[in-house]
Motif scaffolding. Structure first.
Motif, short mmCIF file in Angstrom:
data_model
loop_
_atom_site.label_atom_id
_atom_site.label_comp_id
_atom_site.label_asym_id
_atom_site.label_seq_id
_atom_site.Cartn_x
_atom_site.Cartn_y
_atom_site.Cartn_z
N THR A 74 0.82 -1.24 0.00
CA THR A 74 0.00 0.00 0.00
C THR A 74 0.84 1.27 0.00
OG1 THR A 74 -0.09 -0.06 2.43
CG2 THR A 74 -1.88 -1.14 1.22
N ASP B 166 -1.89 3.56 -1.90
CA ASP B 166 -2.94 3.98 -0.97
C ASP B 166 -2.29 4.49 0.31
OD1 ASP B 166 -5.15 4.39 0.60
OD2 ASP B 166 -6.04 2.42 0.26
N GLN C 8 -4.31 4.01 3.70
CA GLN C 8 -4.24 2.67 4.25
C GLN C 8 -2.83 2.34 4.73
OE1 GLN C 8 -7.01 0.80 4.67
NE2 GLN C 8 -5.66 -0.53 5.86
#
Length: 750
Positions: A337, A341, A344
């Motif tokens: 991640t 992201d 996250q």
């Protein structure tokens, strides 16, 4: 007869004295009864006297009453003093005998007590002498034991001095015998060929291996190679035996083999094998942290039973787990991640680091050596160091992007395109002019009642920042924590205070209409209310989340300065907006008065036919003012309510005061003006501000000058409410009367 009475009285006195003596000497609770031999009715019972206070007069009365002829039974003729005297004398004699008997018993007991005390004293003296003799014997015995122990120790040292060289010689001879077997190449001894004697063989080969290291290579190369081969072969067998015992769960055999391997070079390999086998069936669930805690809890007791240095083995086990299992788990969770992201990634980093530190806290209950906290900290750092170095940069980048996204989504939901807030010298000049003159610079914007302040947006920003502060507290190095927390605070100030609250204030200021606008909708107070509520939330997060992170660092002063600067900037704009809003309210009231108030209101054509209580203009102004007062109360809190209402009330009073001075008043018109002012004063009570009410009370008193009789004018001007006012002001109000010239009222002020 007189002698008899005298004797009776003497007997009673003696009996009472004896009674007192018995009270003092018979305090025991046993029942002691003395019965008179000749008369059962005159029993002297000491049981009652031991339980309660002996009443001598009551006893004598009872004795006299029981004696025939001694009481009042039968009247005065039946009274026989001689019998009474005789009865008294008999009782006195009995009491004397009882007293003598008790005295003899007391003397006997005292004598017995003295005798027993002497006997006890003799026994104590005998025991003391016996104790002294026993103590002397004990000292002699202790000295003798010490002497014997010294001799025994000396003898043991001598025996050891003789036995140690002998044992060494025997051991050397035995090792030479085994060495000869290796030299000949024929291992005939049973110890090398019997698997059950592997422990003894390991001890021998380990010693031979040490001896072989000291021998010259050129002469003993072959034998050294044979010893080394046997050494490694036995080492391998011991490790295999240890592994098999571990699989079978035989703790005793594991401990025995481990103690043998302790002197071999392969002992570390034995520990590695043990650690590897411990983990084979330990990680069957998805929670690697919980599995690690359970594994260490289970293995800790076994390690203490098997190995001689359990703290070293436990430390090596934990190090192996951290460097393999945990590090692989962390890398897998974060790397997937990190670049796709960030939100996250930050959540995973915080969660993994928190769970790792929690696991380390649980592991501190085990014996890992002297400095286990430093040891565990180094292991955690080795796993997370590469991630923690770039943490704050990613945190700031995420907050910057996330904050901008939240703001943009809100304005998109309102179909609003953010207007650029001007900066630079021109904008600064406009701002200074607006603050000093309170003039609207530029066209007014119609926001249709929209404040452009969103509680939901604020909650989202504060929630993101709260999570950021929590991550910062956990993931930042203690030396960098204040600096990192301050950088997060600056982002919050930028997004919440500048991009949202300050922008809404600017829009709100632009939306405030000019003071001469008609039917203007004043939404700025709603902006004030929401901005105030939002800033309370901002201040709460500042105190709850940020202050603990920076309270003991130099960054505290910077944060407080930044917060003060933001507050001052917002307060300037709020003050400006409130002032302009009050101007608009005043303009609206002025517009109502200008359109609704007629000159004939205060100079009616028919003085005798005025049916209204107050004018239409007054009614509409009061309704408008009441509505605005309620609006202010809903929009402000604390002292701000009184401050704004005081300013509004003062302006309201000034407006009415100036408005009334525009008209001339007949007698009935003056009464109507007084009714209007009374209604204004009733409206002023809603302000709940003493100053405003006082101003309207004074205005009401001034209006009385419009109707007072000319002869009473001077007296009214000297009244309590008007005596402190400027006479020019009083004169100006009197000049508004239509009869001012006719009644020559100016002479009262000349």
């Amino acid at each position: 007869m007189a002698d008899t009475d005298k004797n009776c009285r003497g007997g009673a006195s003696l009996l009472s004295n004896i009674g007192h003596k018995f009270i003092l000497t018979t305090s025991h609770t046993d029942s002691i009864k003395y019965s008179k031999q000749c008369n059962d009715d005159s029993i002297f019972n000491l049981t009652s006297t031991s339980k309660s206070l002996f009443q001598k007069y009551e006893y004598i009365e009872r004795l006299a009453w029981r004696t025939p002829g001694g009481g009042s039974k039968g009247g005065a003729e039946a009274f026989d003093p001689k019998k009474l005297l005789e009865e008294f004398e008999n009782h006195i004699e009995e009491l004397k005998q009882l007293d003598e008997k008790i005295q003899r018993k007391v003397e006997k007991l005292e004598h017995q007590c003295h005798r027993e005390a002497k006997e006890f004293a003799h026994k104590v003296q005998d025991l003391q002498r016996s104790n002294q003799v026993a103590f002397q014997h004990f000292q002699e015995l202790d000295e003798h034991i010490s002497y014997v122990a010294t001799k025994v120790c000396h003898l043991g040292d001598q025996l050891e001095g003789v036995n140690t060289p002998r044992q060494r010689a025997v051991e050397a001879q035995r090792l030479m015998t085994y060495f000869n077997e290796f030299l000949d190449g024929d291992l005939r001894s049973d110890v090398f060929n019997n698997p059950d004697k592997i422990k003894e063989a390991a001890d021998i080969i380990q010693k031979l291996h040490l001896i072989a290291q000291e021998l010259p290579f050129d002469r003993f190369a072959d034998v050294k190679a044979k010893i080394a081969s046997k050494y490694h072969d036995l080492e391998r067998q011991l490790i295999q035996e240890f592994t098999a015992a571990q699989r079978r769960g035989e703790i005793g055999r594991m401990r025995e083999v481990a103690s043998v391997l302790l002197h071999f070079k392969g002992y570390a390999h034995c520990v590695d094998v043990y650690i590897k086998q411990c983990q084979e069936s330990a990680y069957l669930r998805n929670d690697v942290f919980e599995d690690t805690a359970n594994l260490c809890q289970r293995v800790n007791k076994q390690v203490g039973e098997v190995f001689s240095s359990p703290e070293t083995v436990m430390a090596k086990l934990i190090q192996n787990i951290f460097e393999n299992k945990l590090q692989a788990h962390v890398r897998e969770k974060l790397d997937e991640t990190r670049h796709c992201d960030i939100e996250q990634y930050l959540k995973n980093l915080y969660d993994l680091y928190s769970r790792t530190t929690l696991l380390a806290t649980k592991l501190t209950e085990f014996n890992l050596g002297s400095d286990k906290h430093t040891f565990l900290s180094k292991l955690i750092k080795s796993i997370f160091s590469s991630y923690l170095e770039s943490y704050i940069d990613m945190e700031r980048e995420y907050l910057r992007t996330r904050g901008a996204l939240i703001l943009q989504r809100y304005y998109d939901s309102k179909n609003h395109q953010k207007r650029p807030i001007g900066t630079g010298s021109i904008q600064d000049l406009k701002e200074r002019i607006r603050q000093r003159t309170n003039l609207p610079l530029g066209p007014s914007i119609d926001t249709h009642g929209e404040t452009f302040l969103s509680p939901e947006l604020v909650v989202n920003l504060l929630q993101e920042t709260r999570h950021a502060f929590e991550r910062c507290h956990r993931l930042s190095d203690p030396s960098d924590l204040p600096k990192n927390a301050f950088s997060i605070f600056l982002l919050l100030v930028d997004h919440l205070c500048v991009e949202h609250i300050d922008y809404a204030l600017e829009i709100g200021l632009s939306a405030i209409p000019s003071s001469d606008a008609k039917n203007a909708n004043l939404y700025f107070l709603d902006v004030v209310q929401q901005a105030n509520s939002i800033f309370h939330l901002f201040d709460k997060q500042f105190n709850d989340q940020l202050m603990p992170l920076i309270s003991s660092s130099p960054k505290l002063a910077e944060c407080l300065h930044k917060k003060k600067e933001v507050i001052e900037q917002m307060e300037v704009k709020l003050d400006t907006g409130i002032d302009r809003t009050l101007n608009c309210m005043g303009g609206q009231m002025k517009h109502i008065l200008a359109t609704e108030q007629k000159k004939t209101d205060f100079r009616p054509e028919d003085e005798n036919n005025v049916m209204i209580q107050y004018t239409t203009a007054c009614s509409k102004v009061c309704v408008y003012v009441s509505r605005q007062v309620e609006h202010v109360r809903k929009s402000m809190d604390g002292k701000n309510v009184d401050t704004v209402l005081t300013e509004l009330g003062v302006r309201f009073h000034r407006l009415i005061h100036e408005h009334l001075q525009q008209y001339s008043y007949s007698s009935m018109g003056g009464m109507l003006a007084i009714c209007d002012v009374a209604e204004y004063r009733r409206c002023a009570k809603d302000f709940r501000v003493p100053l405003v009410l006082q101003l309207f009370d004074t205005l009401h008193a001034l209006c009385n000058l419009l109707v007072v009789a000319p002869d009473n004018l001077k007296q009214v001007c000297s009244g309590e409410q008007l005596t402190n006012l400027d006479r020019n002001l009083l004169h100006a109000f009197v000049q508004l009367r239509v009869d001012y010239r006719a009644a020559r009222l100016g002479r009262h002020f000349s």
